[in-house]
Write a protein that holds these residues in place. Structure first.
Motif, short mmCIF file in Angstrom:
data_model
loop_
_atom_site.label_atom_id
_atom_site.label_comp_id
_atom_site.label_asym_id
_atom_site.label_seq_id
_atom_site.Cartn_x
_atom_site.Cartn_y
_atom_site.Cartn_z
N ILE A 37 0.88 -1.18 0.00
CA ILE A 37 0.00 0.00 0.00
C ILE A 37 0.91 1.21 0.00
N LYS B 25 -4.16 13.43 -0.83
CA LYS B 25 -3.72 14.79 -0.46
C LYS B 25 -3.83 14.95 1.05
N PRO C 152 -3.57 -0.78 -3.87
CA PRO C 152 -5.00 -0.65 -4.16
C PRO C 152 -5.31 0.58 -5.03
N ALA C 153 -6.37 0.44 -5.83
CA ALA C 153 -6.73 1.53 -6.75
C ALA C 153 -7.02 2.82 -5.99
N GLY C 154 -7.55 2.69 -4.80
CA GLY C 154 -7.93 3.89 -4.04
C GLY C 154 -6.78 4.57 -3.32
N SER C 155 -5.53 4.11 -3.55
CA SER C 155 -4.39 4.70 -2.83
C SER C 155 -4.28 6.20 -3.04
N ALA C 156 -4.86 6.69 -4.15
CA ALA C 156 -4.81 8.13 -4.43
C ALA C 156 -5.62 8.92 -3.42
N ASN C 157 -6.39 8.21 -2.60
CA ASN C 157 -7.19 8.91 -1.60
C ASN C 157 -6.86 8.41 -0.19
N TYR C 158 -5.80 7.62 -0.08
CA TYR C 158 -5.50 7.01 1.22
C TYR C 158 -4.68 7.94 2.12
N GLU D 81 -6.52 4.30 6.29
CA GLU D 81 -6.70 3.28 5.25
C GLU D 81 -5.45 2.40 5.15
N ASN E 44 -5.21 0.08 8.32
CA ASN E 44 -6.30 -0.91 8.29
C ASN E 44 -6.07 -1.95 7.21
N GLY E 45 -5.65 -1.52 6.04
CA GLY E 45 -5.41 -2.45 4.93
C GLY E 45 -4.38 -3.50 5.30
#
Lengths: 311, 440
Positions: free
Chosen positions: B193, B198, B246-252, B256, B259-260
């Motif tokens: 991860i 931001k 994960p694809a959502g790393s741009a918002n992690y 996150e 937890n991941g």
């Protein structure tokens, strides 16, 4: 004429006529409202404008007078124009979604349903929920590792992998608008439902006798009757959506990149991380001018329609 | 029948006086007692409970004082401080403030020197990197000191079982990390991860990756160094790594990421020692399968990490400086300090060498169970730096807080990953934006 002379003398007590004293008394009664206006509206507004003419630290509130330099810098800044565009997209899309959902639900709840009281209470639920809780719930739903939405999408084979709801553009803006639509549409529903219940049923009965279709009844009776309340709802929701901060800030922080950075987030960025109170105040003043302009156009249009209707 | 009550003027005046006195009592009591306000960014209920217990002892030693503990998010500190300064009611002591904020506030003359506290504890007992960072060399004093010396980005946690199964080389270098990440990536488990939202974590992790590639954000001579080959190399490395994140790393951000990893959805992830606490509580079956290494660097890189250095400061406008200092010293007393550290063992690491090596600090089940991991983290924090002073040769960068807060750096990475910009163009754009901020 002594009987008349006495009241006349009373009317000129202290050199003031009755009319002047009545007027003065009226002003005295208005004084609390004027004071409230000056303290709560005029002073903060003038203070914000005055700050916007300075290069000022947020923490010390000390700085130098720079005239219109903050405004010039703003108009030359790509960040400002980007945030301005995003604010427009955000406001228009949120408004459209909230109005559509709000009117739709109001029409449904106005019909004879079995569980109408329960449904009316339930529809308020998103509006009553605090923004923090709503954001946490939706972030959880959107999560790419554990989110229920992605689970459903993968379970039903709609996509090979998880959808990146908040970490990709334009998904982030669309997802945030969906959440805002869900959160705020009950306000529209409540307002519209209240008006719907006040429309005389005789109008619909007469239309039915004349053979009007359901669509004609909606278009020619319901919509005109809703017009005043819709006007007010549109104005209020536009103002609230345009200055929405907490929901966007908590959902995306303005990202990814700057794709969800609206003007209120830009103000925050200027005033806090950069501690630049002056440039933040300048953006706030520009936002105010935009809102006043919008309100002016809308109020003028509404006024013209009302006058035309009363003729 | 009517009842007449005879009231003398004296009785009426006496009664009125007594009533007013009663009404004024709370203010009189308040004036005699001192209510001290303590702010912290440590918000876990157990941490708040530990603070309250420590300050209960302080209240006993200082009769007439009460301490109110208020906790906030890191992002809330400056807005709240601005509001309380404007109202003339600033807190008496603030703990866990990012060091960049400390120097930003100090630049505006808003902080009280804390040299007395540092001397009372023993200057030589603090880790040198933390003292060097928070010294105002121009004016010759310390405006704050790091209460903990931890790193959220310096430690790379990994699953020993997955790395072993994959026959991977480990995480000794960037190349090894890429290879291991690729091998351990499988359905249901991401290779790693790498959060780049931001957020504070996104910014710090990128900063560290650039440093470890040998680059600087600001060069020692004060020019902007963000558009260097090291930044470009860091962007390229991260782009490769993100294929297995994960694809959502741009918002992690922090939550996150931890937890991941703790849920077993990733083979590796950067984070502080909180991983150990959460893993034991939430996923005990993996508790023996995790270990930690320093976040890797490429050949020829610079062995430095981003330290957190959350600091303690006293606002200049605090009402009673002496009491504020005594509160700070109370928190630094060994038993109190260890008590606080043990609430989140291995997450908040000590900034006092005497405590780091003490038997009291070691006497905790989590620290005892994971002693090699804790030592790895302590070794990494000793190499920690901050954007405030990227190397010994650098002058203090008072714009560091603004650079981090505006998220320019991580936004440049997002330009590459999400915007499809070339690493060179994104680094150049980021450098221009940083230069603009430095001029402001």
């Amino acid at each position: 004429m002594p009987a008349l002379a006495a009241p006349m003398a009373g009317r000129r007590r202290g050199g003031w006529s009755l009319a002047a004293r009545n007027a003065a008394f009226g002003y005295v009664l208005m004084l609390p409202s004027i004071l409230f206006f000056l303290v709560l509206i005029a002073y903060p507004l003038l203070q914000t404008f005055w700050i916007s003419l300075h290069r000022m630290s947020t923490l010390t509130r000390q700085g130098e007078f720079v005239g219109l330099a903050n405004y010039r810098a703003l108009l030359e800044s790509a960040d400002f124009w980007g945030a301005f565009g995003q604010s427009l997209v955000w406001t228009v899309c949120c408004l459209a979604l909230q109005m559509g959902l709000g009117i739709g639900f109001a029409l449904v709840l106005n019909a004879r349903l079995t569980f109408r009281p329960a449904a009316r209470a339930l529809v308020l639920f998103p509006y009553l929920l605090s923004t923090v809780v709503a954001v946490l719930v939706w972030q959880w739903l959107f999560n790419d590792m554990y989110g229920y939405l992605n689970y459903l999408i993968e379970e039903y084979g709609l996509s090979d992998g998880p959808v990146n709801w908040l970490g990709q553009s334009p998904n982030a803006m669309i997802s945030t608008i969906l959440v805002a639509g869900w959160k705020h549409f009950p306000f529209v529903t409540i307002a519209v439902l209240a008006r719907l219940q006040g429309i005389p049923p005789a109008l619909y009965d007469a239309a039915r006798i004349d053979g009007a279709s359901a669509w004609s009844r909606f278009w020619d009776i319901t919509l005109p009757q809703l017009r005043p309340v819709l006007a007010m709802v549109i104005i209020l929701r536009t103002i609230w959506d345009f200055k929405e901060f907490d929901l966007i800030f908590m959902m995306t922080g303005g990202g990814p990149r700057s794709s969800t950075e609206t003007l209120p987030l830009l103000i925050y960025k200027e005033v806090f991380p950069k501690l630049s109170m002056g440039s933040g105040a300048a953006i706030a003043m520009v936002m105010l001018v935009i809102m006043v302009a919008f309100f002016w156009v809308y109020a003028g249009q509404y006024d013209r329609e009302e006058r035309a209707r009363s003729r | 029948m009517s009842i007449r009550v005879a009231t003398t003027r004296r009785a009426l005046l006496g009664g009125t006086g007594a009533a007013l006195g009663l009404l004024a009592m709370p203010a009189i009591v308040r004036a005699q007692s001192r209510e001290l306000i303590f702010w912290t960014t440590q918000r876990a209920p157990e941490q708040i409970a530990a603070y309250k217990a420590i300050f209960a002892g302080f209240e006993q030693q200082h009769p007439g004082t009460t301490v109110t503990v208020q906790s906030f998010l890191e992002e809330e500190l400056l807005p709240k401080l601005a509001a309380t300064l404007a109202a003339g009611t600033p807190p008496d002591l603030i703990s866990h403030m990012p060091p960049e904020f400390v120097m930003q506030l100090n630049e505006q003359g808003l902080l009280q020197p804390v040299d007395d506290i540092i001397k009372a504890v023993g200057e030589g007992d603090f880790y040198e990197n933390s003292l060097e960072l928070l010294r105002d060399s121009r004016r010759g004093y310390y405006p704050g000191f790091a209460i903990v010396n931890s790193t959220t980005t310096g430690a790379l946690w990994y699953r020993k079982d997955l790395v072993g199964e994959a026959g991977a080389a480990g995480y000794a270098s960037w190349d090894a990390m890429l290879d291991t990440t690729r091998r351990t990536n499988r359905r249901g488990v991401f290779g790693t991860i790498y959060p780049f939202g931001k957020t504070s974590m996104g910014d710090k992790l990128l900063l560290q990756t650039i440093w470890r590639a040998g680059g600087y954000i600001i060069n020692p001579d004060g020019t902007v160094g963000f558009n260097s080959p090291a930044t470009v190399a860091a962007f390229e490395f991260i782009r490769d790594l993100l294929k297995y994140s994960p694809a959502g790393s741009a918002n992690y951000a922090y939550t996150e990421t931890v937890n991941g990893f703790v849920e077993g959805r990733a083979a590796s992830a950067p984070y502080s020692g909180r991983v150990l606490i959460n893993m034991q509580a939430q996923n005990p079956k993996l508790a023996d399968a995790v270990s930690v290494v320093p976040f890797p660097m490429p050949a020829g890189g610079r062995d430095v990490f981003v330290g957190d250095f959350q600091s303690m400061v006293i606002p200049r406008a605090a009402r009673d400086q002496e009491l504020s200092k005594r509160m700070a010293l109370t928190l630094l007393k060994t038993d109190n300090y260890v008590r606080f550290l043990h609430v989140t063992p291995s997450h908040n690491l000590p900034n006092l060498k005497s405590v780091a090596g003490s038997a009291e600090f070691a006497a905790n089940p989590t620290i005892a169970r994971y002693r090699p991991e804790v030592d790895t983290m302590i070794a990494a924090t000793a190499k920690g730096r901050s954007l405030l002073k990227e190397s010994r040769e650098h002058a203090t960068n008072t714009h560091a807080g603004a650079i981090l807060g505006s998220r320019i750096m991580v936004e440049a990475l997002q330009d590459v990953i999400i915007g499809g910009m070339s690493p060179q163009a994104a680094a150049a754009r980021g450098a221009d934006r940083i230069a603009g901020l430095m001029k402001a």
